[in-house]
Structures are given as C-alpha cells and as structure tokens.
Write a protein that holds these residues in place. Structure first.
Motif, PDB file in Angstrom:
ATOM      1  N   UNK A   1       0.844  -1.206   0.000  1.00  0.00           N
ATOM      2  CA  UNK A   1       0.000   0.000   0.000  1.00  0.00           C
ATOM      3  C   UNK A   1       0.871   1.245   0.000  1.00  0.00           C
ATOM      4  N   UNK A   2       0.626   2.125  -0.942  1.00  0.00           N
ATOM      5  CA  UNK A   2       1.483   3.311  -1.055  1.00  0.00           C
ATOM      6  C   UNK A   2       1.142   4.335   0.033  1.00  0.00           C
ATOM      7  N   UNK A   3       2.055   5.264   0.195  1.00  0.00           N
ATOM      8  CA  UNK A   3       1.841   6.401   1.097  1.00  0.00           C
ATOM      9  C   UNK A   3       1.481   7.576   0.188  1.00  0.00           C
ATOM     10  N   UNK A   4       0.385   8.259   0.487  1.00  0.00           N
ATOM     11  CA  UNK A   4      -0.104   9.289  -0.434  1.00  0.00           C
ATOM     12  C   UNK A   4      -0.217  10.663   0.202  1.00  0.00           C
ATOM     13  N   UNK A   5       0.125  11.651  -0.608  1.00  0.00           N
ATOM     14  CA  UNK A   5      -0.108  13.036  -0.222  1.00  0.00           C
ATOM     15  C   UNK A   5      -1.239  13.561  -1.086  1.00  0.00           C
ATOM     16  N   UNK A   6      -2.217  14.195  -0.448  1.00  0.00           N
ATOM     17  CA  UNK A   6      -3.360  14.744  -1.175  1.00  0.00           C
ATOM     18  C   UNK A   6      -3.397  16.251  -0.982  1.00  0.00           C
ATOM     19  N   UNK A   7      -3.067  16.991  -2.032  1.00  0.00           N
ATOM     20  CA  UNK A   7      -3.153  18.466  -2.023  1.00  0.00           C
ATOM     21  C   UNK A   7      -2.541  19.082  -0.772  1.00  0.00           C
ATOM     22  N   UNK A   8      -1.375  18.603  -0.405  1.00  0.00           N
ATOM     23  CA  UNK A   8      -0.756  19.071   0.835  1.00  0.00           C
ATOM     24  C   UNK A   8      -0.092  20.434   0.645  1.00  0.00           C
ATOM     25  N   UNK A   9      -0.351  21.317   1.599  1.00  0.00           N
ATOM     26  CA  UNK A   9       0.306  22.618   1.633  1.00  0.00           C
ATOM     27  C   UNK A   9       0.645  22.946   3.071  1.00  0.00           C
ATOM     28  N   UNK A  10       1.644  23.798   3.243  1.00  0.00           N
ATOM     29  CA  UNK A  10       1.936  24.202   4.625  1.00  0.00           C
ATOM     30  C   UNK A  10       2.459  25.628   4.711  1.00  0.00           C
ATOM     31  N   UNK A  11       2.014  26.273   5.768  1.00  0.00           N
ATOM     32  CA  UNK A  11       2.421  27.632   6.100  1.00  0.00           C
ATOM     33  C   UNK A  11       2.655  27.646   7.603  1.00  0.00           C
ATOM     34  N   UNK A  12       3.879  27.982   8.023  1.00  0.00           N
ATOM     35  CA  UNK A  12       4.134  28.107   9.457  1.00  0.00           C
ATOM     36  C   UNK A  12       3.486  29.388   9.954  1.00  0.00           C
ATOM     37  N   UNK A  13       3.069  29.446  11.234  1.00  0.00           N
ATOM     38  CA  UNK A  13       2.438  30.667  11.749  1.00  0.00           C
ATOM     39  C   UNK A  13       3.306  31.898  11.449  1.00  0.00           C
ATOM     40  N   UNK A  14       2.712  32.909  10.864  1.00  0.00           N
ATOM     41  CA  UNK A  14       3.435  34.146  10.575  1.00  0.00           C
ATOM     42  C   UNK A  14       4.316  34.073   9.341  1.00  0.00           C
ATOM     43  N   UNK A  15       4.404  32.893   8.741  1.00  0.00           N
ATOM     44  CA  UNK A  15       5.270  32.745   7.566  1.00  0.00           C
ATOM     45  C   UNK A  15       4.472  32.709   6.279  1.00  0.00           C
ATOM     46  N   UNK A  16       5.164  32.574   5.176  1.00  0.00           N
ATOM     47  CA  UNK A  16       4.483  32.467   3.889  1.00  0.00           C
ATOM     48  C   UNK A  16       4.248  30.993   3.588  1.00  0.00           C
ATOM     49  N   UNK A  17       3.428  30.730   2.589  1.00  0.00           N
ATOM     50  CA  UNK A  17       3.154  29.356   2.197  1.00  0.00           C
ATOM     51  C   UNK A  17       4.419  28.742   1.595  1.00  0.00           C
ATOM     52  N   UNK A  18       4.851  27.612   2.142  1.00  0.00           N
ATOM     53  CA  UNK A  18       6.088  26.979   1.662  1.00  0.00           C
ATOM     54  C   UNK A  18       5.850  26.212   0.367  1.00  0.00           C
ATOM     55  N   UNK A  19       4.753  25.451   0.373  1.00  0.00           N
ATOM     56  CA  UNK A  19       4.391  24.654  -0.804  1.00  0.00           C
ATOM     57  C   UNK A  19       2.886  24.453  -0.746  1.00  0.00           C
ATOM     58  N   UNK A  20       2.318  24.117  -1.896  1.00  0.00           N
ATOM     59  CA  UNK A  20       0.860  23.927  -1.947  1.00  0.00           C
ATOM     60  C   UNK A  20       0.526  22.874  -2.996  1.00  0.00           C
ATOM     61  N   UNK A  21      -0.596  22.209  -2.789  1.00  0.00           N
ATOM     62  CA  UNK A  21      -1.108  21.277  -3.800  1.00  0.00           C
ATOM     63  C   UNK A  21      -0.190  20.111  -4.110  1.00  0.00           C
ATOM     64  N   UNK A  22       0.528  19.629  -3.098  1.00  0.00           N
ATOM     65  CA  UNK A  22       1.418  18.493  -3.356  1.00  0.00           C
ATOM     66  C   UNK A  22       0.590  17.204  -3.377  1.00  0.00           C
ATOM     67  N   UNK A  23       0.486  16.638  -4.560  1.00  0.00           N
ATOM     68  CA  UNK A  23      -0.178  15.344  -4.752  1.00  0.00           C
ATOM     69  C   UNK A  23       0.900  14.362  -5.150  1.00  0.00           C
ATOM     70  N   UNK A  24       1.027  13.287  -4.390  1.00  0.00           N
ATOM     71  CA  UNK A  24       2.118  12.350  -4.689  1.00  0.00           C
ATOM     72  C   UNK A  24       1.802  10.991  -4.092  1.00  0.00           C
ATOM     73  N   UNK A  25       2.172   9.936  -4.832  1.00  0.00           N
ATOM     74  CA  UNK A  25       2.058   8.576  -4.292  1.00  0.00           C
ATOM     75  C   UNK A  25       3.468   8.009  -4.166  1.00  0.00           C
ATOM     76  N   UNK A  26       3.858   7.701  -2.955  1.00  0.00           N
ATOM     77  CA  UNK A  26       5.133   7.015  -2.724  1.00  0.00           C
ATOM     78  C   UNK A  26       4.830   5.524  -2.805  1.00  0.00           C
ATOM     79  N   UNK A  27       5.178   4.918  -3.939  1.00  0.00           N
ATOM     80  CA  UNK A  27       4.837   3.509  -4.144  1.00  0.00           C
ATOM     81  C   UNK A  27       5.689   2.617  -3.252  1.00  0.00           C
TER      82      UNK A  27
END
Ligand SMILES: Nc1ncnc2c1ncn2[C@@H]1O[C@H](COP(=O)(O)OP(=O)(O)O)[C@@H](O)[C@H]1O
Ligand SMILES: [Mg+2]
Length: 200
Positions: A1-27
């Motif tokens: 069973x793969x490990x999946x990321x669904x539209x992952x984004x992250x912004x630390x408090x007070x910071x800018x958005x680091x990345x957005x919309x990460x869709x990925x399957x780690x097979x």
C-alpha cells in the motif's frame, strides 16, 4: 500500500506558504529524492510524512498501523556493540530466531558494503561506515516508510560518495524511502524525484 499526499500545503504561523497542492504517491519500495532549495520546506514535508506535523492544507494517507522511521544525519549506535548486532537486533525484535536474524543481517550488511565490518564495534567504524550502518539498520527494521534528511550535508566528498552508493542500494531492499537532499549525487542515487520547487 502506497503512502499518499493529497493536495498538501503548509504555512508556518506568521510565515508564507512553503508549498501547496502536493499530490504524490510514494509507491511500495520506491526511493524518492525530495529536492528543492534550502528553505523550500523539505524537512517540513518529512515531518508531515512522519505525522509529527499536521499540514495547514491537504492530508497524508498512510496504511493502518504504519511505522515511520527516521534515519538521522548523525549516526547514533551503541559504542560497544558490533555492526552485526545493530542490524540483527531489529530482526530479533520482529521474531526471527538468532540464526535467521544473523543470516539476514549479514545479507543486508553485504548490500551496504559492510560485510567485512560485521564484527567491528560501532565505535571502531568510520563516519561513512556508521552512516551506512544506520541505513542497514533501517532496512532491517522494515518500516512502512523510512525518512532520511540531508544524509550527506555534513560529510566530506569521499564519505558522501560512500553514503550515496548506499542510498543507491536502498532501491533493491523493498523499503519505501524518502530522502530530502540538495546534493545532486544523492538525488541521482534515488529512483524518483519529488521537486518541491514545482509546488509553490
Ligand atoms: N518549527 C518551525 N516553526 C516555524 N517556522 C519553521 C519551523 N520549521 C521550519 N520553519 C521555516 O520553514 C521554512 C522551511 O524550512 P525547512 O522545512 O527546514 O526547509 P528545507 O528543509 O527545505 O531547508 C524555513 O523558512 C524555516 O525557517
Ligand atoms: Mg531541511
């Protein structure tokens, strides 16, 4: 069973958005280089995969009962224990007999170029050998997902080359691995590349 990321984004408090919309399957069994410039959020995304951090957007999907294992940059082992012990211990913990664990551990040590060092104590190993042993021990632990953050960042060129060879061997072990790196040689040793720079 793969490990999946669904539209992952992250912004630390007070910071800018680091990345957005990460869709990925780690097979299963894939070895993925997680690349991007310094500060792009590679370590942050590893923390999301480890479920140490809930991302501000999207979700990570791991199989039920998944075990995530970090392999740290600074090799930590038991000074007086042999290299072989470091690899057979997780196998014993998984229920193998001593004989079966040692046989399997030797196979793994061989793959990482450490067979001749099997009976050396941890404290006698070179930096590169110790680092390779940590990867070997990780494989023996058979986690659902193994995370490695900048494995060559603090190493001289020769030691880094040794570690990159070991990373190249991970693909044959069936372990699912994510390696955050900004070292081109480490990236080239991995089978897949997830470039965080594409998700800004
Ligand atoms: N715990 C935290 N709290 C706030 N900001 C953080 C935290 N961890 C990292 N950051 C910030 O997030 C950004 C990305 O960091 P990081 O994930 O370490 O990037 P990379 O591993 O790609 O170099 C940096 O600007 C860093 O300062
Ligand atoms: Mg980092």
């Amino acid at each position: 069973m793969s490990v999946n990321l669904h539209a992952v984004g992250h912004r630390w408090p007070g910071g800018t958005e680091l990345f957005r919309g990460v869709d990925w399957a780690f097979e299963d069994g894939s070895v993925t280089a997680l690349v991007g410039p310094s500060g792009s959020g590679k370590s942050t995304l590893l923390a999301v995969l480890a479920r140490m951090l809930v991302p501000t957007a999207g979700a990570v999907e791991l199989p039920t009962g998944a075990e995530v294992l970090w392999v740290f940059q600074n090799p930590h082992g038991v000074a007086r224990r042999s290299a072989l012990d470091h690899v057979s211990l997780p196998l014993l913990a998984r229920g193998l007999t001593r004989r079966a664990a040692d046989d399997r551990a030797m196979e793994i040590l061989e793959r990482f170029g450490l067979a001749r060092r099997a009976s050396a104590r941890f404290r006698e190993l070179s930096g590169g050998e110790a680092q390779r042993l940590m990867l070997a021990r990780g494989v023996a632990s058979a986690p659902t997902l193994m995370l490695v953050d900048e494995p060559t960042a603090q190493l001289d060129r020769a030691t880094a080359a040794e570690v990159n060879d070991a990373i190249g061997e991970l693909g044959a072990t069936g372990t699912t691995v994510v390696v955050a790196t900004h070292d081109d040689a480490t990236r080239d040793a991995c089978g897949d590349v997830l470039d965080l720079g594409r998700f800004r």
